[in-house]
Design a protein around this motif. Sequence first.
Motif, mmCIF file in Angstrom:
data_model
loop_
_atom_site.group_PDB
_atom_site.id
_atom_site.type_symbol
_atom_site.label_atom_id
_atom_site.label_comp_id
_atom_site.label_asym_id
_atom_site.label_seq_id
_atom_site.Cartn_x
_atom_site.Cartn_y
_atom_site.Cartn_z
ATOM 1 N N HIS A 267 0.863 -1.186 0.000
ATOM 2 C CA HIS A 267 0.000 0.000 0.000
ATOM 3 C C HIS A 267 0.898 1.234 0.000
ATOM 4 O O HIS A 267 2.120 1.119 0.130
ATOM 5 N N SER A 268 0.275 2.418 -0.100
ATOM 6 C CA SER A 268 1.090 3.619 -0.287
ATOM 7 C C SER A 268 1.369 4.372 1.012
ATOM 8 O O SER A 268 1.845 5.495 0.982
ATOM 9 N N ARG A 269 1.068 3.748 2.160
ATOM 10 C CA ARG A 269 1.207 4.445 3.442
ATOM 11 C C ARG A 269 2.578 5.097 3.645
ATOM 12 O O ARG A 269 2.659 6.229 4.124
ATOM 13 N N PRO A 270 3.705 4.406 3.323
ATOM 14 C CA PRO A 270 4.995 5.065 3.583
ATOM 15 C C PRO A 270 5.187 6.337 2.752
ATOM 16 O O PRO A 270 5.888 7.244 3.175
ATOM 17 N N ALA A 271 4.572 6.399 1.589
ATOM 18 C CA ALA A 271 4.899 7.464 0.646
ATOM 19 C C ALA A 271 3.804 8.498 0.481
ATOM 20 O O ALA A 271 3.990 9.477 -0.232
ATOM 21 N N SER A 272 2.654 8.288 1.097
ATOM 22 C CA SER A 272 1.530 9.172 0.816
ATOM 23 C C SER A 272 0.702 9.427 2.073
ATOM 24 O O SER A 272 0.113 8.508 2.639
ATOM 25 N N GLY A 273 0.690 10.698 2.516
ATOM 26 C CA GLY A 273 -0.100 11.080 3.688
ATOM 27 C C GLY A 273 -0.897 12.338 3.381
ATOM 28 O O GLY A 273 -1.314 12.558 2.244
ATOM 29 N N GLY A 274 -1.044 13.173 4.398
ATOM 30 C CA GLY A 274 -1.855 14.387 4.262
ATOM 31 C C GLY A 274 -1.430 15.266 3.092
ATOM 32 O O GLY A 274 -2.268 15.870 2.420
#
Length: 447
Positions: A267-274
């Motif tokens: 998933h993109s959690r490490p690279a994509s946040g707020g």
Amino acid sequence: MLSIEQAGQIDPWLGQTLPCACGKTHSVSIRKAVIERGALAELPRYAQERDYRDLLLVADRRTLEVAGRELLQLCEAAGLKADLCVLTDDEHGEIAADERVIVQLLLKVTPPVQAIVAVGSGTIHDVVRFVAHKTDRAFFSVPTAPSVDGFASVGAPLIVGGFKQTIPACAPEAIFADLTLLAKSPRPMIAAGFGDMLGKYTSLADWQLGRVLFDEPYCELAVEMTRQGLALCVDNAEEIAAGSELGMRKLMEGLTLSGISMLLVGHSRPASGGEHHLSHYWEMRFIQERRRALLHGAKVGAAAVKMAELYEAVAALSPEAAAAAIAARQASGDVLTPARMREQIRAGYGSIADQVLAENGLSGDAGAAEPQELQELPQRIIERWDAVRAVCGSVPPPAQLAEALRRVGGPTTAAELGVEPELLQDSLRYAMYVRNRYTIIRLHQWL
Ligand SMILES: [Zn+2]
Ligand SMILES: [Zn+2]
């Protein structure tokens, strides 16, 4: 088991399936990544090695001249059969990853085609990624500008019916990033790649907030890999700003590491946040208003500065100040109940509100009770404040991020980007609903 000490390198992870200290087994489907001067010439050699004899090269009219024709010649000289698909521009003179170009490419995928090669930027990659996956063909990546970390990723963000959604597809089997080509890419695209990477400061902190407040699953290896990719870019900002081959190598390695970290966890959690949610919200409104698209990484860079401002403000709060702020909100009834969230989503998303409600688990009965987790959250924020504050304090100050962006030539504020103050205000209120994922924007609502 590979060790976390190798997190800053690309090659050890390629084609690996391995158990990780986080308890999951990760696998990286990319088999080869060539980031070198002359990498283009490696593609036909690799195709032969893998016995792919019939290739379809996908470009637009710009990347056709930059790399498409040369690659076609290289393939033909190697005795491969190669055909070109040149995607045509839309009314803005650009390519969007939408139904129109997907069909255009699908029509060119004849039965003998074994591999489809994306020759271009992120958008062309997303179209090819989707079509290669759907038609069960191999997918090769030839980035012509180091503008996003999405070359290596699995998801294809496509615009379907005017709504951007990320559709699961596949990562490229092999990446050929030619430094000579990248060094010639337009400055704003280089700055955009750098901006996409700077956003990792805030995306990683957002993931940590999720871990601290919701015990969200977390992978140290993916975090370390993203951090090292970010460090490669920040430590070489001068070279990247100068557009040197060394700078292009470091930026491309950083982008690739970030892509691999997403592959690891799936998933993109490490690279994509707020910062990405803000960027997606701006993009969505631009699409609704039929405005010309902005570069993804340019938006992410400026949005990361904004997120760093929120982090700075939250980090300044003592435990007493945080508890007082939360108590004041509760006393005045200024809290986000499910009913209020539904209202905000309807106000902020117009025709696509239903999809956003579903993403946030809010499409059900409007009278349903508030989820337990939401009820407990204010208390939990107070109880875990030291850990929350430590995460917030780990994000560099906004001025430092803005300075780094400026050095590489990227916009540092919404205004410089061309996002109006009203849209910025709307996005700070509504962008957190883009994904059901905990970020500093959501935390900031309490404080
Ligand atoms: Zn991005
Ligand atoms: Zn892991």
